[in-house]
Write an enzyme that holds these catalytic residues in place. Sequence first.
Site, short mmCIF file in Angstrom:
data_model
loop_
_atom_site.label_atom_id
_atom_site.label_comp_id
_atom_site.label_asym_id
_atom_site.label_seq_id
_atom_site.Cartn_x
_atom_site.Cartn_y
_atom_site.Cartn_z
N LYS A 185 26.62 -1.54 62.94
CA LYS A 185 25.15 -1.62 62.80
C LYS A 185 24.51 -2.86 63.44
CE LYS A 185 25.60 -1.11 58.34
NZ LYS A 185 25.45 -0.87 56.91
N ASP A 221 27.86 -0.09 49.94
CA ASP A 221 26.61 0.50 49.42
C ASP A 221 26.79 1.94 48.91
OD1 ASP A 221 27.03 1.30 52.04
OD2 ASP A 221 24.98 0.98 52.72
C1 BGC Z 1 29.21 0.88 57.51
C2 BGC Z 1 29.46 1.34 56.10
C3 BGC Z 1 28.14 1.52 55.36
C4 BGC Z 1 27.21 2.41 56.16
C5 BGC Z 1 25.86 2.61 55.49
C6 BGC Z 1 28.21 1.79 58.19
O1 BGC Z 1 27.90 1.27 59.46
O2 BGC Z 1 30.41 0.86 58.23
O3 BGC Z 1 30.26 0.43 55.40
O4 BGC Z 1 28.39 2.09 54.11
O5 BGC Z 1 27.01 1.85 57.44
O6 BGC Z 1 25.20 1.42 55.28
#
Ligand code: BGC
Length: 492
Positions: A185, A221
């Site tokens: 992200k 989360d």
């Molecule tokens: C992460 C996860 C997270 C999800 C939603 C992903 O990019 O790897 O750990 O739960 O985003 O936030």
Amino acid sequence: MGLCTSSLSGSDRLQDKFYQTKKWKYTIKDRTKLKQVENIVKPFILDDAVYKRVCDVMLDNFNKGLGKETNAEARVKMFPTYVRSVPDGTEEGDFLALDLGGTNFRVLLISLKGQEVNMESKIFLIPQHIMLGTGIQLFDHIADCIYKFMKEQKIEKKTLPLGFTFSFPCKQLGLAKAKLTTWTKGFKCEGVEGNDIVQLLHEAIKRKGDMEVECLAVINDTVGALMSCAHSDRQCAIGLILGTGTNACYIEKLENVGLWDSDYNDPKEVIINTEWGAMGDDGGLDFLITEYDKHVDKHSINGGKQIYEKMISGMYMGEIVRLVLEKLRRNGLLFGGVGSEELSKRGRFYTKYVSEIESDVDESDFKSTKQVFEELELTNYTDEDCRIALYVCSLVSTRAAYLASAGIATLLNKMGRKDVSVAVDGSLYRFHPHFHDLMVEKIEKLVTPGIRFKLMLSHDGSGKGAALVAAVANRLRDEEAKKEKDCKPNED
Ligand code: BGC
């Protein structure tokens, strides 16, 4: 459930949506143009056989991830979380919670008293230079924010247990020990991957000084969403996030977790953080990947990774739409072939625009769509352009909702429980006008007959969930301490 706020039923709303989006076809008089547009958007229209194939790939990935021998090479890691039981409603006390998972970072103070939950919170921005800086800078920034918050709440002298929602892929080594495997992200802080984030947090708190905070639990989360819903709904067994990123967790029987390395005491279950966003990183989804997905991946900071996430989540959806609109424009099929500097900027078409455009139900005025066009400094548009843009948005978001549905259906079928509530959170799910209904419709088609499910909007899972897990950890710690004391020979 979830987003249903209007008086129409889910299927009425969907019918309405399909009517809206299909109608554009009948209003384009030029048959050649119609064919050309259809050719460009065709790769997003997939039939049920394709989604069933996604379920098969998903199940294969889940099993590989859970297997002791196969986990090392698996892309979908299926991390056991060490969260073994959902809250029972007796949790009590004041807790701090941290929520880091996107561009915002939150600090929360949560008071639990049975079903009663009170929260105070503050949002801090994580600036881009910190997202791409060093781990020390990131955790120092976090410690600063905690300190500011505690001062404001006048609790800086208290010793409070803390739950940390850290929403990135982590290999958990215990409830309060989690090694980041890889950033996702848009984060890329140096020196964090491979390290225990609880230790990094404690070190930063120590550097800051003047506060007593101990992190008792670190959770994803998805786990927060599940815990938060399970607090009031005992059927809740899946947590799903559809926001900047996407991921799901679920309750698995220990006997199915080849990876499990701890005790087999009751409850013989553990929450698994699937990290399903990584599905397709081995080429397993190449049968449905479009040129637009490839482009998005190529220009991301984690190329070749999180392929499934990039087809679904909010960080990428707007960009996929922008690429399609640009292609239509270049071919003279949109805006009379005239674009704008804004529309040609990477990342400039936000995912919230998709939700706004698809919220235009009164097609005679296309109010939101026109507003988005204005923001993008597009001046040369007609109602036909609005209709085509709406169609593109709807195809991209529908594919996303259906892909996420394939994931959820796979989990439901794997778990085999009769009644399951799925706790869902994330901005995409919350703000998109049809995501919930589209998912219900598709999961029903993909799930084994006889399994009933409910998609429930989870309220503030990242805050409340982290506090609940910390509360349970705190209780267990107190119980352990008491046991130890009782076992010690009397020294008097
Ligand atoms: C992460 C996860 C997270 C999800 C939603 C992903 O990019 O790897 O750990 O739960 O985003 O936030």
